[in-house]
Scaffold this active site. Structure first.
Site, PDB file in Angstrom:
ATOM      1  N   THR A  92     -28.140   9.514  18.144  1.00  0.00           N
ATOM      2  CA  THR A  92     -27.156  10.607  17.813  1.00  0.00           C
ATOM      3  C   THR A  92     -26.187  10.561  18.592  1.00  0.00           C
ATOM      4  O   THR A  92     -25.046  10.974  18.376  1.00  0.00           O
ATOM      5  CB  THR A  92     -28.130  11.771  17.262  1.00  0.00           C
ATOM      6  OG1 THR A  92     -28.304  12.504  18.678  1.00  0.00           O
ATOM      7  CG2 THR A  92     -28.900  11.720  16.366  1.00  0.00           C
ATOM      8  N   ILE A 141     -21.979  14.273  16.544  1.00  0.00           N
ATOM      9  CA  ILE A 141     -22.374  15.208  15.519  1.00  0.00           C
ATOM     10  C   ILE A 141     -23.880  14.972  15.046  1.00  0.00           C
ATOM     11  O   ILE A 141     -24.178  14.241  13.852  1.00  0.00           O
ATOM     12  CB  ILE A 141     -21.493  15.044  14.451  1.00  0.00           C
ATOM     13  CG1 ILE A 141     -19.975  14.832  14.680  1.00  0.00           C
ATOM     14  CG2 ILE A 141     -21.621  16.055  13.245  1.00  0.00           C
ATOM     15  CD1 ILE A 141     -19.663  16.391  15.573  1.00  0.00           C
ATOM     16  N   HIS A 142     -24.644  15.171  16.005  1.00  0.00           N
ATOM     17  CA  HIS A 142     -26.057  14.711  16.088  1.00  0.00           C
ATOM     18  C   HIS A 142     -26.565  14.880  14.789  1.00  0.00           C
ATOM     19  O   HIS A 142     -27.302  13.987  14.116  1.00  0.00           O
ATOM     20  CB  HIS A 142     -26.984  15.457  17.207  1.00  0.00           C
ATOM     21  CG  HIS A 142     -26.661  15.445  18.450  1.00  0.00           C
ATOM     22  ND1 HIS A 142     -26.761  14.417  19.379  1.00  0.00           N
ATOM     23  CD2 HIS A 142     -25.703  16.122  19.123  1.00  0.00           C
ATOM     24  CE1 HIS A 142     -26.301  14.528  20.470  1.00  0.00           C
ATOM     25  NE2 HIS A 142     -25.438  15.727  20.287  1.00  0.00           N
ATOM     26  N   ASP A 143     -26.622  16.279  14.135  1.00  0.00           N
ATOM     27  CA  ASP A 143     -27.702  16.757  13.096  1.00  0.00           C
ATOM     28  C   ASP A 143     -27.075  16.033  11.712  1.00  0.00           C
ATOM     29  O   ASP A 143     -27.843  15.820  10.792  1.00  0.00           O
ATOM     30  CB  ASP A 143     -27.377  18.136  12.955  1.00  0.00           C
ATOM     31  CG  ASP A 143     -28.056  18.811  14.055  1.00  0.00           C
ATOM     32  OD1 ASP A 143     -28.900  18.150  14.826  1.00  0.00           O
ATOM     33  OD2 ASP A 143     -27.680  19.883  14.346  1.00  0.00           O
TER      34      ASP A 143
END
Ligand code: BDR
Ligand code: CA
Length: 322
Positions: free
Chosen positions: A193, A241-243
């Site tokens: 991520t 924008i990990h999620d």
């Protein structure tokens, strides 16, 4: 046929993009947002989740508020990363339409899993307190879910809170340990991520000009939420924008590549707190108990996010003001 998806979240700039991505995907039916402490106290992450739904006229999606603190360790929040109140950008004050339901998030996770009889996907993109409580209420939770995909941990890369730990696992290491041990998760962690950026200039309609409406302005903020020193530290040009990578992996099987490992989470002691340990050399001889994303097709991911955001923006007149 649409796939039911429940999102356990602590919005959070990258959570907001992940939620929009899921709401915009015709193949997914978002059956609710359960909220947890994390990027801010749970009252604030809940207000942010509600505001995101109101922003995009999805007040039909139920919100269930969850844990206000980790299982054992003290509450720590991340406003220094995501901004005051846990999120940047212009957001409406949530109104009565999105008032949280009476049911606690952990109970709602269990009820939704039972109601969908093995078809529900659970995306956990905040600290794992609600999910750990849910599995304490219903030990068969893993069998009742189609899949559990988690944003958390840093198996083969340095952490972002300590040298070993990623923020969601570090926030509630005991919950992370319980869930990793018992829930057969797919972990989309920092290994993949940290490079999941979506520079706003890729999205038509996000030119950052004065005339942009509230959704454009918020998206700008959500896609660029890292301070410069954070970009420098990680050697990246645009915020991770990990999620959103978790949601993208649920939409398209080819976005992340995973490998199975025996997994454990360090919960006690300062240095190991929240560390995700993957037994890559099989030195423990223990059976694999989960999957870790080891690579991602970032071009595919970006295309998916950019297309979704453009579609959403095309339906929003840019001169709308609050
Ligand atoms: C994770 O921590 C939070 O700050 C983000 O929303 C993401 O879920 C990244 O380490
Ligand atoms: Ca999050």
């Amino acid at each position: 046929m649409t796939r039911p998806l429940l999102i356990d979240t602590d919005p959070g700039c990258d959570d907001a993009v992940a939620i929009l991505l899921a709401l915009e995907c015709d193949a997914l039916e978002v059956t609710g947002l359960t909220t947890v402490h994390g990027n801010a106290p749970v009252e604030e992450t809940t207000a942010n989740a509600r505001a995101i739904l109101e922003f995009v006229d999805r007040t039909d999606v139920p919100v269930a508020m969850g844990a206000d603190r980790p299982l054992l360790v003290d509450l720590e929040t991340s406003e220094h990363v995501h901004g005051e109140g846990g999120i940047m950008g212009d957001l409406p004050d949530p109104g009565p339409a999105t008032r949280p339901i009476e049911t606690h998030a952990a109970q709602y996770i269990v009820e939704q899993a039972r109601a969908h009889e093995g078809d529900l996907s659970l995306a956990a993109i905040g600290p794992l307190t609600n999910v750990a409580l849910a599995v304490a209420i219903e030990p068969d939770l893993p069998d009742l879910l189609d899949e559990l995909v988690i944003m958390g941990g840093a198996a083969f890369t340095p952490g972002n809170v300590t040298p070993l730990a990623e923020a969601n696992f570090h926030s509630d290491p005991h919950a992370a340990r319980r869930v990793v041990r018992d829930c057969d998760p797919t972990i989309v962690g920092l290994d993949v991520t940290q490079r999941a950026a979506v520079p706003p200039e890729l999205v038509d309609g996000l030119d950052g000009s004065e005339g942009d409406g509230p959704l454009e302005r918020s998206l700008q903020a959500w896609l660029t939420y890292y301070e410069d020193d954070r970009l420098e530290r990680y050697g990246i040009d645009s915020a991770a924008i990990h999620d959103a990578l978790v949601v993208a992996s649920l939409i398209d099987d080819d976005v992340v590549e995973t490998s199975v490992y025996h997994l454990e989470v360090g919960a006690d002691g300062d240095l190991a707190r929240g560390a995700l340990v993957a037994d890559a050399n099989d030195v423990t001889g223990e059976e694999p108990n989960g999957r870790v994303a080891v690579d991602a097709d970032y071009e595919r991911y970006r295309e998916l996010v950019v297309r979704s955001l453009e579609r959403r923006l095309a339906r929003t007149p840019s001169d709308v003001t609050q």
